[in-house]
Write a protein that holds these residues in place. Structure first.
Motif, mmCIF file in Angstrom:
data_model
loop_
_atom_site.group_PDB
_atom_site.id
_atom_site.type_symbol
_atom_site.label_atom_id
_atom_site.label_comp_id
_atom_site.label_asym_id
_atom_site.label_seq_id
_atom_site.Cartn_x
_atom_site.Cartn_y
_atom_site.Cartn_z
ATOM 1 N N TYR A 230 0.820 -1.210 0.000
ATOM 2 C CA TYR A 230 0.000 0.000 0.000
ATOM 3 C C TYR A 230 0.855 1.263 0.000
ATOM 4 C CZ TYR A 230 -3.537 -3.431 1.180
ATOM 5 O OH TYR A 230 -4.368 -4.535 1.167
ATOM 6 N N GLY A 231 1.945 1.225 -0.760
ATOM 7 C CA GLY A 231 2.802 2.381 -0.920
ATOM 8 C C GLY A 231 3.788 2.607 0.207
ATOM 9 N N ILE A 232 3.873 1.693 1.164
ATOM 10 C CA ILE A 232 4.774 1.834 2.312
ATOM 11 C C ILE A 232 5.787 0.696 2.277
ATOM 12 C CG2 ILE A 232 4.930 2.016 4.823
ATOM 13 C CD1 ILE A 232 2.040 2.890 4.875
ATOM 14 N N ASP A 233 7.074 1.027 2.268
ATOM 15 C CA ASP A 233 8.095 -0.020 2.196
ATOM 16 C C ASP A 233 8.248 -0.725 3.543
ATOM 17 O OD1 ASP A 233 9.729 1.584 3.862
ATOM 18 O OD2 ASP A 233 10.578 2.611 2.127
ATOM 19 N N GLY A 234 8.996 -1.835 3.538
ATOM 20 C CA GLY A 234 9.125 -2.668 4.724
ATOM 21 C C GLY A 234 9.718 -1.973 5.937
ATOM 22 N N PRO A 304 10.598 19.838 7.954
ATOM 23 C CA PRO A 304 9.839 19.849 9.222
ATOM 24 C C PRO A 304 8.330 19.843 9.061
ATOM 25 C CG PRO A 304 11.663 21.400 9.309
ATOM 26 C CD PRO A 304 11.602 20.911 7.902
ATOM 27 N N GLY A 305 7.814 20.480 8.010
ATOM 28 C CA GLY A 305 6.363 20.568 7.871
ATOM 29 C C GLY A 305 5.720 19.426 7.122
ATOM 30 N N THR A 306 6.505 18.493 6.608
ATOM 31 C CA THR A 306 5.952 17.388 5.814
ATOM 32 C C THR A 306 5.464 16.265 6.717
ATOM 33 O OG1 THR A 306 8.140 16.375 5.610
ATOM 34 C CG2 THR A 306 7.458 17.912 3.883
ATOM 35 N N LYS A 307 4.577 15.454 6.169
ATOM 36 C CA LYS A 307 4.063 14.311 6.910
ATOM 37 C C LYS A 307 5.166 13.285 7.134
ATOM 38 C CE LYS A 307 -0.479 15.110 7.206
ATOM 39 N NZ LYS A 307 -1.250 15.083 8.462
ATOM 40 N N ALA A 308 5.215 12.730 8.342
ATOM 41 C CA ALA A 308 6.215 11.709 8.639
ATOM 42 C C ALA A 308 5.890 10.411 7.905
ATOM 43 C CB ALA A 308 6.281 11.467 10.147
ATOM 44 N N PHE A 309 4.605 10.060 7.844
ATOM 45 C CA PHE A 309 4.173 8.822 7.179
ATOM 46 C C PHE A 309 3.055 9.178 6.196
ATOM 47 C CE2 PHE A 309 5.233 7.887 11.673
ATOM 48 C CZ PHE A 309 6.434 7.229 11.471
ATOM 49 N N PRO A 310 3.387 9.751 5.054
ATOM 50 C CA PRO A 310 2.364 10.294 4.147
ATOM 51 C C PRO A 310 1.433 9.252 3.549
ATOM 52 C CG PRO A 310 4.538 10.329 3.109
ATOM 53 C CD PRO A 310 4.760 9.957 4.541
ATOM 54 N N LYS A 311 1.863 8.017 3.421
ATOM 55 C CA LYS A 311 1.029 6.983 2.800
ATOM 56 C C LYS A 311 0.160 6.225 3.805
ATOM 57 C CE LYS A 311 2.600 7.470 -1.445
ATOM 58 N NZ LYS A 311 1.732 7.871 -2.555
ATOM 59 N N LEU A 312 0.360 6.476 5.088
ATOM 60 C CA LEU A 312 -0.381 5.739 6.113
ATOM 61 C C LEU A 312 -1.795 6.289 6.232
ATOM 62 C CD1 LEU A 312 -0.367 3.619 8.389
ATOM 63 C CD2 LEU A 312 0.415 5.429 9.942
ATOM 64 N N GLY A 313 -2.775 5.391 6.246
ATOM 65 C CA GLY A 313 -4.170 5.783 6.412
ATOM 66 C C GLY A 313 -4.977 4.640 6.989
ATOM 67 N N SER A 314 -6.092 4.979 7.594
ATOM 68 C CA SER A 314 -6.897 3.947 8.255
ATOM 69 C C SER A 314 -7.558 3.001 7.269
ATOM 70 C CB SER A 314 -7.973 4.622 9.112
ATOM 71 O OG SER A 314 -8.770 5.487 8.321
ATOM 72 N N HIS A 316 -6.297 1.325 4.784
ATOM 73 C CA HIS A 316 -5.504 0.160 4.403
ATOM 74 C C HIS A 316 -4.660 -0.392 5.557
ATOM 75 C CE1 HIS A 316 -6.708 0.797 0.330
ATOM 76 N NE2 HIS A 316 -6.059 1.942 0.214
ATOM 77 N N SER A 317 -4.696 0.253 6.713
ATOM 78 C CA SER A 317 -3.801 -0.154 7.802
ATOM 79 C C SER A 317 -4.084 -1.576 8.278
ATOM 80 C CB SER A 317 -3.919 0.825 8.969
ATOM 81 O OG SER A 317 -5.262 0.886 9.447
ATOM 82 N N ALA A 318 -5.372 -1.946 8.357
ATOM 83 C CA ALA A 318 -5.721 -3.287 8.838
ATOM 84 C C ALA A 318 -5.219 -4.360 7.881
ATOM 85 C CB ALA A 318 -7.231 -3.397 9.033
ATOM 86 N N ASP A 319 -5.458 -4.161 6.573
ATOM 87 C CA ASP A 319 -5.014 -5.146 5.583
ATOM 88 C C ASP A 319 -3.489 -5.212 5.519
ATOM 89 O OD1 ASP A 319 -7.633 -5.732 4.915
ATOM 90 O OD2 ASP A 319 -7.713 -4.186 3.362
ATOM 91 N N MET A 320 -2.838 -4.070 5.680
ATOM 92 C CA MET A 320 -1.370 -4.035 5.649
ATOM 93 C C MET A 320 -0.786 -4.875 6.779
ATOM 94 S SD MET A 320 1.034 -0.616 5.895
ATOM 95 C CE MET A 320 0.561 -0.287 7.605
#
Length: 475
Positions: A230-234, A304-314, A316-320
């Motif tokens: 889901y766009g997030i590496d290991g 500093p102003g950017t998202k730390a985890f930009p691809k993380l969202g609720s 797809h988090s469960a399936d991930m």
């Protein structure tokens, strides 16, 4: 005002009377208006009288709608309400049935955002309301029926359907919307007021669990070496899981973090903004020392102003997490029916605090819970290994006298008592019988011992006169 029926020529040229009665009245601008009402004369007459009251109140109040007429207006057909709106007798902001439900939900969304609620939470809430209303076939406010919403949500439960907590959350979203409609005077009453949620304590389908330390390490290793999901590496997924398990942050809170949310110098911590925190408070949580190095390396190239985890969202988090559990060989649902989803990482955090012996009040503060009961009863899980260790701390009761004699347990205990008596340092007085000494030497069955020692409560290092009333029964 007058009630009448019109006549017209049909296609064949014949005079024909209209099926509906017409009402004629003067509006608030003294203009004569005609409007088709109903086929029934009594219903048409009642509607015309209501329009007359509406006009009179509008004139006297300077354009307001009579609150006593709101319920009557809500039950009018849409064509009549639309005509009254065109004339200017009704205020579109105050009359629910003048707009579709989608339009009202859009206004509700804007009101929540203006109040400062989290944009993601508002979006989820309003999308759920629109989805439920559409599924129930409700287009206008007057279409809403409590039984329809209750039946639809009950159908979602089904077998292996939504959990009781999800049921309650969606029902509460609809009830909050209905309450807002009444508060804004767009409706006269809340048709969902009497609906109640489910008891989540009796719902056994979504009981979460915590993993053992070994399984948690396996999960992190599997995520770290796994492919992109889901766009997030290991490595980033492993960092997210470990951060959640050591801070208790929810997935929405993690997704809201920016590089500036982390303070990695002295007293390292992470800050959650009030708009994204469940308790609507700005919180600062401490970070473990080993997390600081990982975060420094991960955030080094980010602004500093950017998202730390930009691809993380609720979404797809469960399936991930489920995919990484499968890669690690860990069951998503264990033999007891307990699940390990993304929110279970919060359970992992609080259970780890309990296992480490952290004071419950401290754990409550770190968990940001309103009550200690929620922290200890719902989020703290005891692993089987901890139960086994606790039982091993109990004294043994099942050893036989022969086993005790073989290990020297009996002899040591009795001889120690005898030596203590001779030294006068124990709180005992009297003389041991021959049977006692013999048993201590293994010559007599310990069950036939006649213990004559009587506890007197003598303090250490002191002597006390014998109680003659005990030593000499004749006295």
């Amino acid at each position: 005002m007058r009630l009448f029926k019109t006549s017209f020529r049909n296609r064949k040229g014949r005079i024909q009377t209209a099926g509906k009665w017409y009402g004629e009245f003067q509006d608030h601008h003294e203009r004569t208006r005609r409007m088709p009402l109903f086929t029934d004369r009594a219903a048409s007459d009642e509607c015309l009288r209501g329009i007359g009251k509406l006009v009179a109140y509008h004139r006297s109040s300077g354009g307001q709608t009579d609150p006593a007429l709101l319920q009557w207006i809500e039950n009018l057909p849409s064509r009549i309400k639309t005509r009254l709106l065109e004339i200017g007798l009704l205020d579109a902001r105050r009359v629910a049935s003048a707009k579709t439900l989608n339009e009202h939900v859009g206004d509700y969304r804007a009101a929540l955002l203006a109040k400062g609620d989290c944009a993601e939470h508002v979006s989820k809430t309003c999308n759920a309301i629109q989805r439920i209303m559409q599924a129930c076939g409700f287009t206008f406010w007057t279409d809403i029926q409590a039984s329809g919403i209750g039946t639809y949500l009950a159908g979602l439960r089904g077998e292996n359907g939504i959990a009781a907590r999800t049921f309650n959350r969606q029902l509460q979203a609809c009830k909050s919307f209905s309450s807002w409609m009444v508060k804004e005077r767009r409706a006269s009453e809340n048709p969902l007021h009497h609906l109640s949620g489910l008891n989540i304590r009796t719902d056994q389908r979504r009981i979460r669990r915590a993993l053992s330390t070994a399984d948690m390490q396996k999960l992190l290793d599997a995520a770290r070496t796994g492919p992109e999901r889901y766009g997030i590496d290991g490595p980033q997924r492993a960092l997210i899981y470990e951060l959640a398990a050591t801070t208790g942050l929810r997935v929405s809170e993690l997704a809201s973090l920016t590089v500036g949310s982390f303070s990695l110098g002295e007293s390292p911590s992470v800050e959650i903004q009030a708009a994204y925190s469940k308790n609507r408070r700005q919180d600062r949580l401490p970070l473990r020392a080993d997390m600081v190095g990982l975060l420094r390396e991960f955030l080094a190239a980010k602004l500093p102003g950017t998202k730390a985890f930009p691809k993380l969202g609720s979404e797809h988090s469960a399936d991930m997490l489920k995919d990484d559990l499968q890669a690690a060989g860990i069951a998503y649902v264990d033999d007891s029916g307990r699940v390990f989803d993304f929110h279970s990482l919060r359970h992992q955090f609080i259970s780890g605090l309990a296992a480490a012996g952290v004071h419950p009040k401290t754990a409550q503060q770190l968990a940001r819970h309103s009550t200690i009961t929620l922290t200890m009863d719902k989020y703290s899980h005891v692993l089987q290994a901890e139960l086994d260790k606790a039982v091993d701390l109990l004294p043994g009761y099942s050893t036989t006298p022969e086993q005790q004699r073989a290990t020297g347990t009996i002899g040591k205990n009795v001889l120690a008592s005898c030596l203590a008596l001779q030294g006068g340092k124990q709180g005992y007085s009297g003389t041991p019988s021959r049977q006692t000494i013999a048993s201590a030497q293994g010559q007599e069955n310990p069950h036939q011992m006649h213990e004559t020692l009587v506890y007197q409560g003598i303090p250490r290092g002191g002597d006390r006169t014998h109680d003659q009333g005990i030593m000499s029964p004749r006295l």
